[in-house]
Enzyme design. Structure first.
Site, PDB file in Angstrom:
ATOM      1  N   TRP A 159       0.814  -1.229   0.000  1.00  0.00           N
ATOM      2  CA  TRP A 159       0.000   0.000   0.000  1.00  0.00           C
ATOM      3  C   TRP A 159       0.842   1.271   0.000  1.00  0.00           C
ATOM      4  O   TRP A 159       0.311   2.351  -0.208  1.00  0.00           O
ATOM      5  CB  TRP A 159      -0.932   0.008   1.226  1.00  0.00           C
ATOM      6  CG  TRP A 159      -0.224  -0.303   2.521  1.00  0.00           C
ATOM      7  CD1 TRP A 159      -0.192  -1.516   3.159  1.00  0.00           C
ATOM      8  CD2 TRP A 159       0.591   0.583   3.298  1.00  0.00           C
ATOM      9  NE1 TRP A 159       0.592  -1.428   4.293  1.00  0.00           N
ATOM     10  CE2 TRP A 159       1.080  -0.158   4.402  1.00  0.00           C
ATOM     11  CE3 TRP A 159       0.957   1.928   3.206  1.00  0.00           C
ATOM     12  CZ2 TRP A 159       1.919   0.397   5.385  1.00  0.00           C
ATOM     13  CZ3 TRP A 159       1.794   2.473   4.169  1.00  0.00           C
ATOM     14  CH2 TRP A 159       2.264   1.717   5.246  1.00  0.00           C
ATOM     15  N   ASN A 160       2.157   1.178   0.275  1.00  0.00           N
ATOM     16  CA  ASN A 160       2.902   2.434   0.457  1.00  0.00           C
ATOM     17  C   ASN A 160       3.202   3.165  -0.858  1.00  0.00           C
ATOM     18  O   ASN A 160       3.362   4.370  -0.878  1.00  0.00           O
ATOM     19  CB  ASN A 160       4.168   2.225   1.297  1.00  0.00           C
ATOM     20  CG  ASN A 160       5.110   1.222   0.709  1.00  0.00           C
ATOM     21  OD1 ASN A 160       4.764   0.507  -0.218  1.00  0.00           O
ATOM     22  ND2 ASN A 160       6.315   1.158   1.230  1.00  0.00           N
ATOM     23  N   LYS A 183      -2.346  -8.621  -7.410  1.00  0.00           N
ATOM     24  CA  LYS A 183      -3.157  -8.502  -6.185  1.00  0.00           C
ATOM     25  C   LYS A 183      -2.623  -7.311  -5.395  1.00  0.00           C
ATOM     26  O   LYS A 183      -1.578  -7.373  -4.767  1.00  0.00           O
ATOM     27  CB  LYS A 183      -3.070  -9.760  -5.312  1.00  0.00           C
ATOM     28  CG  LYS A 183      -4.180  -9.741  -4.263  1.00  0.00           C
ATOM     29  CD  LYS A 183      -3.842 -10.377  -2.938  1.00  0.00           C
ATOM     30  CE  LYS A 183      -2.982  -9.552  -2.052  1.00  0.00           C
ATOM     31  NZ  LYS A 183      -3.600  -8.299  -1.533  1.00  0.00           N
ATOM     32  N   PRO A 184      -3.367  -6.197  -5.442  1.00  0.00           N
ATOM     33  CA  PRO A 184      -2.912  -5.022  -4.689  1.00  0.00           C
ATOM     34  C   PRO A 184      -3.230  -5.173  -3.209  1.00  0.00           C
ATOM     35  O   PRO A 184      -4.037  -6.027  -2.827  1.00  0.00           O
ATOM     36  CB  PRO A 184      -3.730  -3.888  -5.311  1.00  0.00           C
ATOM     37  CG  PRO A 184      -4.990  -4.541  -5.786  1.00  0.00           C
ATOM     38  CD  PRO A 184      -4.638  -5.960  -6.155  1.00  0.00           C
ATOM     39  N   ALA A 185      -2.640  -4.329  -2.392  1.00  0.00           N
ATOM     40  CA  ALA A 185      -2.940  -4.350  -0.957  1.00  0.00           C
ATOM     41  C   ALA A 185      -4.407  -3.954  -0.736  1.00  0.00           C
ATOM     42  O   ALA A 185      -4.947  -3.121  -1.466  1.00  0.00           O
ATOM     43  CB  ALA A 185      -2.030  -3.365  -0.233  1.00  0.00           C
ATOM     44  N   GLY A 236       6.837  -6.202  -0.299  1.00  0.00           N
ATOM     45  CA  GLY A 236       6.135  -6.138   0.983  1.00  0.00           C
ATOM     46  C   GLY A 236       7.075  -6.536   2.103  1.00  0.00           C
ATOM     47  O   GLY A 236       8.304  -6.429   1.972  1.00  0.00           O
ATOM     48  N   GLU A 258      10.983  -8.051  -3.192  1.00  0.00           N
ATOM     49  CA  GLU A 258      11.520  -6.768  -2.736  1.00  0.00           C
ATOM     50  C   GLU A 258      10.926  -6.549  -1.357  1.00  0.00           C
ATOM     51  O   GLU A 258       9.734  -6.277  -1.228  1.00  0.00           O
ATOM     52  CB  GLU A 258      11.106  -5.694  -3.754  1.00  0.00           C
ATOM     53  CG  GLU A 258      12.023  -4.502  -3.744  1.00  0.00           C
ATOM     54  CD  GLU A 258      11.433  -3.397  -2.900  1.00  0.00           C
ATOM     55  OE1 GLU A 258      11.815  -3.329  -1.717  1.00  0.00           O
ATOM     56  OE2 GLU A 258      10.611  -2.631  -3.408  1.00  0.00           O
ATOM     57  N   CYS A 292      10.313   1.260   2.256  1.00  0.00           N
ATOM     58  CA  CYS A 292      11.321   0.262   2.637  1.00  0.00           C
ATOM     59  C   CYS A 292      12.738   0.810   2.469  1.00  0.00           C
ATOM     60  O   CYS A 292      13.681   0.230   2.980  1.00  0.00           O
ATOM     61  CB  CYS A 292      11.120  -1.014   1.829  1.00  0.00           C
ATOM     62  SG  CYS A 292      10.919  -0.661   0.089  1.00  0.00           S
ATOM     63  N   GLU A 391      12.202  -1.879  11.280  1.00  0.00           N
ATOM     64  CA  GLU A 391      11.855  -0.842  10.316  1.00  0.00           C
ATOM     65  C   GLU A 391      10.845   0.082  11.008  1.00  0.00           C
ATOM     66  O   GLU A 391       9.799  -0.385  11.458  1.00  0.00           O
ATOM     67  CB  GLU A 391      11.186  -1.557   9.132  1.00  0.00           C
ATOM     68  CG  GLU A 391      11.484  -0.957   7.828  1.00  0.00           C
ATOM     69  CD  GLU A 391      10.940  -1.782   6.664  1.00  0.00           C
ATOM     70  OE1 GLU A 391      10.345  -2.863   6.864  1.00  0.00           O
ATOM     71  OE2 GLU A 391      11.120  -1.313   5.540  1.00  0.00           O
TER      72      GLU A 391
HETATM   73  P1  ADP Z   1       2.781  -4.395   4.873  1.00  0.00           P
HETATM   74  O1  ADP Z   1       3.325  -4.806   6.203  1.00  0.00           O
HETATM   75  O2  ADP Z   1       3.487  -3.278   4.236  1.00  0.00           O
HETATM   76  O3  ADP Z   1       1.288  -4.282   4.818  1.00  0.00           O
HETATM   77  P2  ADP Z   1       2.620  -7.007   3.745  1.00  0.00           P
HETATM   78  O4  ADP Z   1       3.795  -7.838   3.435  1.00  0.00           O
HETATM   79  O5  ADP Z   1       1.733  -7.426   4.873  1.00  0.00           O
HETATM   80  O6  ADP Z   1       3.187  -5.554   3.928  1.00  0.00           O
HETATM   81  O7  ADP Z   1       1.702  -6.822   2.469  1.00  0.00           O
HETATM   82  C1  ADP Z   1       2.186  -6.680   1.170  1.00  0.00           C
HETATM   83  C2  ADP Z   1       1.229  -7.363   0.206  1.00  0.00           C
HETATM   84  O8  ADP Z   1       1.190  -8.744   0.534  1.00  0.00           O
HETATM   85  C3  ADP Z   1      -0.212  -6.867   0.284  1.00  0.00           C
HETATM   86  O9  ADP Z   1      -0.792  -6.928  -1.009  1.00  0.00           O
HETATM   87  C4  ADP Z   1      -0.859  -7.889   1.187  1.00  0.00           C
HETATM   88  O10 ADP Z   1      -2.258  -7.991   0.984  1.00  0.00           O
HETATM   89  C5  ADP Z   1      -0.164  -9.147   0.717  1.00  0.00           C
HETATM   90  N1  ADP Z   1      -0.218 -10.256   1.679  1.00  0.00           N
HETATM   91  C6  ADP Z   1      -0.218 -10.195   3.023  1.00  0.00           C
HETATM   92  N2  ADP Z   1      -0.317 -11.435   3.550  1.00  0.00           N
HETATM   93  C7  ADP Z   1      -0.372 -12.296   2.507  1.00  0.00           C
HETATM   94  C8  ADP Z   1      -0.501 -13.714   2.373  1.00  0.00           C
HETATM   95  N3  ADP Z   1      -0.581 -14.498   3.438  1.00  0.00           N
HETATM   96  N4  ADP Z   1      -0.537 -14.244   1.112  1.00  0.00           N
HETATM   97  C9  ADP Z   1      -0.463 -13.445   0.031  1.00  0.00           C
HETATM   98  N5  ADP Z   1      -0.354 -12.115   0.087  1.00  0.00           N
HETATM   99  C10 ADP Z   1      -0.307 -11.544   1.297  1.00  0.00           C
END
Ligand code: ADP
Length: 490
Positions: A159-160, A183-185, A236, A258, A292, A391
């Protein structure tokens, strides 16, 4: 409800359904997207779940052969059209981004342009995917290599940078001939869906460009484990990156990750203190510190500690925090209230162990009515405290005094992360010794930011695998094949 639609010059960019196989899918349920600056609902968006993810992967797989066989020049034209449309709609895309993510509007528009730069670059690179001929040690034989697209790529993004993380990852994949499923956040799906609307207008064939929205835990496994998926591109957290890598391992799928960082920002005693202070403000407060590559540990040589602290205190106190749509605001809200709590805890833990708050140091959630944390400067935190080890992901700069180069290199490397590092010095010898000594994928010398479409972006150690950007991106999304032809001599 925040009235996003009325702010847009082209309201049809506000899409709230998933984009699968060239059509918009409503999904079985919906989830809310909120404005972190005032906690109001912006939109509700489709959750298409595992079934939608399967449908998207199937569509991408069905489009694979045609897209891969499309002439690189034609692919380049479509990708370039996507770029042109993004730039044409930069203002609207900036508004959508600022509303769902919370970075100041000017910065949001800047992200859209930064992200579009990768799309333009990828369009140009589509025409430059080359193989080689190789002299082989067999009589009557010839050898050569060809580079071909890997196949369907799943792109999971954070999302950042709701726009740039998608374009940086997806445009090279598309340009070299890979269909994608994004798949976006869940916090920021609207930027992704607006990009899908523009991709549809740019003319990508059905199934080549898909965006699935909804709960990660249902969609994720489909995107990492389906037989038709060849590669997973992820930006992420390291924790989720490791999980996805584990899931991908079952099918020996390619991964490009990344992940998190813990960037050192090193200021040597010969540096220009004013420029270092300006650089830190620029790097640290971008996206409210939620990047990041954000400077996380500011290492300052003892001789200039007092001067730099003073220069920074003056600047940090002047950083304007507020609503992303207010003129002159430099720092918006954090992504949600949990993020404010997390940053508050890091600062409290540091002050409990003796750190001093020079500026800020508190939540502004009540005063400003959203997920706000004050721009903050602290000194004297213990190097083993949670604020140094983790972080921060918030607008907090923490300074640590250091003696000499040996100590700096040791401390900079004392982290499992290795994404970005920064160094301020005017001594050429120090530049070489320190950039060679620290284990980070990108190092800005007298520069607080390192990303550009032309250059490699990525990290070492637990910060990831692979490089985005520049000529390296095309390599990530292509397979190198070797062909040996024998028996050509009479
Ligand atoms: P942040 O801590 O910055 O939110 P995340 O690593 O949790 O970072 O999220 C980055 C992306 O990974 C988002 O699109 C989130 O929805 C996705 N994500 C989080 N958990 C899972 C999972 N178990 N499987 C697939 N994607 C995931």
């Amino acid at each position: 409800m925040s009235d996003l639609k009325s702010r847009l010059k082209d309201p049809s960019l506000l899409r709230t359904d998933s984009f699968i196989n060239g059509g918009w899918e409503k999904g079985a349920s919906r989830f809310d997207v909120n404005n972190p600056a005032n906690r109001t609902k912006v939109a509700d968006v489709a959750d298409v779940g595992a079934a939608g993810a399967k449908q998207a992967v199937k569509a991408a797989a069905a489009a694979n052969l045609e897209w891969r066989r499309t002439s690189p020049f034609e692919r380049a034209r479509i990708v370039k059209r996507w770029h042109d449309l993004i730039m044409e709609h930069q203002d609207d895309l900036g508004v959508i981004l600022a509303m769902e993510m919370g970075k100041p509007l000017a910065e949001a528009k800047g992200e859209v342009a930064y992200g579009a730069g990768f799309v333009e670059w990828a369009a140009e690179e589509a025409k430059r995917v080359h193989g080689e001929t190789i002299a082989v040690p067999f009589p009557g034989a010839r050898g050569w290599t060809i580079r071909q697209p890997v196949g369907v790529v799943s792109c999971i993004t954070p999302w950042n940078f709701p726009s740039a993380m998608i374009t940086r990852k997806c445009s090279p994949a598309l340009a070299v001939g890979c269909p994608i499923v994004i798949k976006p956040a869940a916090e920021t799906p609207l930027s992704a869906l607006a990009l899908a609307e523009l991709a549809a207008r740019a003319g990508f064939p059905k199934g080549v460009f898909n965006v699935v929205t909804g709960e990660a835990k249902h969609i994720g496994p489909v995107l990492t484990q389906s037989d038709e998926v060849a590669m997973i591109g992820f930006t992420g957290s390291t924790q989720v990156g490791a999980l996805l890598m584990e899931q991908a391992a079952k099918g020996i799928k390619r991964v490009a990750l990344e992940l998190g960082g813990n960037a050192p920002f090193i200021v040597m005693d010969d540096a220009d203190v004013e420029k270092a202070a300006d650089g830190l403000i620029q790097g640290k407060f971008r996206a409210g510190g939620q990047t990041c590559v954000s400077p996380n540990r500011v290492f300052v040589q003892e001789a200039i500690m007092a001067d730099l602290t003073e220069a920074l205190a003056e600047r940090v106190k002047k950083v304007k925090i507020g609503d992303p749509f207010e003129e002159g605001v430099q720092v918006g809200p954090l992504i949600h209230d949990k993020a404010v709590e997390r940053v508050s805890e890091l600062v409290s833990a540091a002050t409990a162990k003796g750190a001093k708050v020079v500026a800020g140091g508190k939540s502004l959630a009540k005063e400003l009515g959203g997920s706000f944390y004050a721009p903050t400067l602290i000194t004297g935190a213990d190097i083993s405290s949670s604020i140094a080890v983790n972080e921060i992901f918030g607008p907090v700069a923490s300074l640590y005094p250091v003696k000499d180069e040996a100590e700096i290199i040791k401390l900079a490397n004392a982290t499992p992360y290795g994404l970005a590092a920064y160094l301020y010095t005017r001594d050429a010898g120090r530049v070489h010794r320190i950039t060679e000594g620290v284990d980070f994928g990108m190092i800005g010398v007298n520069a607080p930011m390192v990303g550009s479409p032309a250059t490699p972006f990525g990290g070492m150690k637990q910060s990831g695998i692979g490089r985005e950007g520049g000529k390296w991106a095309a390599e990530e999304f292509t397979e190198l094949k070797f062909v040996l032809l024998s028996g050509i001599d009479e």
